[in-house]
Write a protein that holds these residues in place. Structure first.
Motif, PDB file in Angstrom:
ATOM      1  N   ALA A  20       6.639  11.571   1.395  1.00  0.00           N
ATOM      2  CA  ALA A  20       7.093  12.801   0.731  1.00  0.00           C
ATOM      3  C   ALA A  20       8.569  12.708   0.357  1.00  0.00           C
ATOM      4  CB  ALA A  20       6.847  14.001   1.644  1.00  0.00           C
ATOM      5  N   ILE A  21       9.375  12.152   1.246  1.00  0.00           N
ATOM      6  CA  ILE A  21      10.806  11.995   0.970  1.00  0.00           C
ATOM      7  C   ILE A  21      11.023  11.041  -0.206  1.00  0.00           C
ATOM      8  CG2 ILE A  21      12.994  11.125   1.892  1.00  0.00           C
ATOM      9  CD1 ILE A  21      11.993  12.022   4.657  1.00  0.00           C
ATOM     10  N   PHE A  22      10.301   9.918  -0.201  1.00  0.00           N
ATOM     11  CA  PHE A  22      10.456   8.937  -1.272  1.00  0.00           C
ATOM     12  C   PHE A  22       9.981   9.509  -2.616  1.00  0.00           C
ATOM     13  CE2 PHE A  22       9.809   5.631   2.259  1.00  0.00           C
ATOM     14  CZ  PHE A  22      11.167   5.588   2.514  1.00  0.00           C
ATOM     15  N   PRO A  54       1.346  15.999  -3.243  1.00  0.00           N
ATOM     16  CA  PRO A  54       0.043  16.205  -2.609  1.00  0.00           C
ATOM     17  C   PRO A  54      -0.817  14.949  -2.602  1.00  0.00           C
ATOM     18  CG  PRO A  54       0.544  18.010  -4.101  1.00  0.00           C
ATOM     19  CD  PRO A  54       1.582  16.961  -4.339  1.00  0.00           C
ATOM     20  N   PHE A  55      -0.798  14.194  -3.706  1.00  0.00           N
ATOM     21  CA  PHE A  55      -1.557  12.945  -3.758  1.00  0.00           C
ATOM     22  C   PHE A  55      -0.936  11.903  -2.832  1.00  0.00           C
ATOM     23  CE2 PHE A  55      -2.283  14.817  -8.035  1.00  0.00           C
ATOM     24  CZ  PHE A  55      -3.660  14.939  -7.977  1.00  0.00           C
ATOM     25  N   ALA A  56       0.391  11.851  -2.798  1.00  0.00           N
ATOM     26  CA  ALA A  56       1.076  10.873  -1.950  1.00  0.00           C
ATOM     27  C   ALA A  56       0.806  11.125  -0.468  1.00  0.00           C
ATOM     28  CB  ALA A  56       2.582  10.916  -2.218  1.00  0.00           C
ATOM     29  N   GLU A  89       7.598  -0.017   3.440  1.00  0.00           N
ATOM     30  CA  GLU A  89       7.013  -0.601   2.229  1.00  0.00           C
ATOM     31  C   GLU A  89       5.780   0.172   1.788  1.00  0.00           C
ATOM     32  OE1 GLU A  89       4.145  -4.322   1.609  1.00  0.00           O
ATOM     33  OE2 GLU A  89       6.194  -4.941   2.178  1.00  0.00           O
ATOM     34  N   ARG A  90       4.893   0.472   2.724  1.00  0.00           N
ATOM     35  CA  ARG A  90       3.637   1.134   2.371  1.00  0.00           C
ATOM     36  C   ARG A  90       3.832   2.615   2.079  1.00  0.00           C
ATOM     37  NH1 ARG A  90      -1.051  -2.003   5.840  1.00  0.00           N
ATOM     38  NH2 ARG A  90      -0.254  -4.093   5.424  1.00  0.00           N
ATOM     39  N   SER A  91       4.859   3.199   2.667  1.00  0.00           N
ATOM     40  CA  SER A  91       5.183   4.590   2.331  1.00  0.00           C
ATOM     41  C   SER A  91       5.820   4.675   0.951  1.00  0.00           C
ATOM     42  CB  SER A  91       6.132   5.182   3.381  1.00  0.00           C
ATOM     43  OG  SER A  91       5.553   5.162   4.672  1.00  0.00           O
ATOM     44  N   LEU A  92       6.595   3.663   0.594  1.00  0.00           N
ATOM     45  CA  LEU A  92       7.229   3.616  -0.723  1.00  0.00           C
ATOM     46  C   LEU A  92       6.223   3.375  -1.842  1.00  0.00           C
ATOM     47  CD1 LEU A  92      10.500   1.559  -0.124  1.00  0.00           C
ATOM     48  CD2 LEU A  92      10.376   3.764  -1.295  1.00  0.00           C
ATOM     49  N   ALA A  93       5.092   2.768  -1.526  1.00  0.00           N
ATOM     50  CA  ALA A  93       4.126   2.389  -2.558  1.00  0.00           C
ATOM     51  C   ALA A  93       3.582   3.584  -3.325  1.00  0.00           C
ATOM     52  CB  ALA A  93       2.973   1.609  -1.934  1.00  0.00           C
TER      53      ALA A  93
END
Length: 227
Positions: A149-151, A132-134, A121-125
């Motif tokens: 990065a994948i999402f 780079p920002f993600a 959930e928090r990686s998808l946010a």
């Protein structure tokens, strides 16, 4: 010490991307985009050879590190179109803010609706900002940079494909609207598409993408508390 296999994977990544780019130039179809073809071929090779992602990424991660300078390069043409930005700064700011709020809220709601793990959930946010920002924002939210990065890549590809269809369906003619849509919905992938379509559209997309990334970084401590 770097292994031979790590070097081979790095070279394969570059070669496959270059080959996919040549193919796309000859047959410009969305589904033949290098960002779709090259990763799919790499995934197949990883599965066939039984290699792990850790082995692949041991040297190839330097390619991801180059995304930072590449993203900054998108900002260079902004100076040439500063007059357009001054005229539409309010619309752009409101659009970026609305897009980010929608992306984060929809991610949280859908993740909890489908019972996804907190880490996912928090990686998808951060899926709706450039890589780079993600990579910087995901750990602040309690997510994982690799997953983020994948999402981001999946979101960018999906945004590019759906964005093209929406533009055709609704006949959107405003360069401001088209650029903002690609920058907010498909970040770097969409920005490349926007630059290819029209210089002004590409500049608006670049600006939207950068503002969204900076805004996410600045608000990530607060968003972590929200989660």
């Amino acid at each position: 010490m770097l292994s031979l296999s790590a070097l081979v994977w790095l070279l394969l990544t570059v070669i496959l991307y270059a080959g996919a780019r040549m193919l796309y130039r000859r047959y410009p179809r969305t589904w033949l985009s290098p960002l779709i073809v090259a990763p799919l071929l790499l995934i197949v090779l990883l599965l066939v050879t039984g290699s792990s992602y850790k082995e692949y990424n041991s040297l190839s991660h330097w390619l991801s590190a180059m995304l930072g300078p590449a993203t900054i390069a998108f900002a260079l043409p902004i100076y040439e179109y500063r007059g357009v930005i001054r005229r539409h700064w309010l619309s752009l700011s409101a659009g970026v803010l609305a897009g980010m709020i929608t992306a984060v809220l929809s991610t949280v709601i859908l993740s909890r609706l489908f019972g996804l793990p907190v880490l996912i959930e928090r990686s998808l946010a951060v899926r709706s900002i450039s890589t780079p920002f993600a990579l910087a924002a995901a750990p602040e939210l309690g997510g994982q940079a690799d997953l983020a990065a994948i999402f981001v890549v999946i979101t960018g590809l999906g945004g590019m494909i759906i964005g093209e269809l929406l533009l055709l369906r609704f006949n959107v003619r405003s360069a401001l609207a088209r650029g903002a849509m690609f920058g907010a919905g498909a970040h770097a992938v969409g920005t490349v598409t926007a630059h290819r379509r029209d210089p002004e559209e590409g500049v608006i997309s670049s600006l939207t993408m950068i503002i969204a990334g900076i805004l996410m970084l600045l608000t990530s401590p607060w968003l972590a508390g929200f989660f």
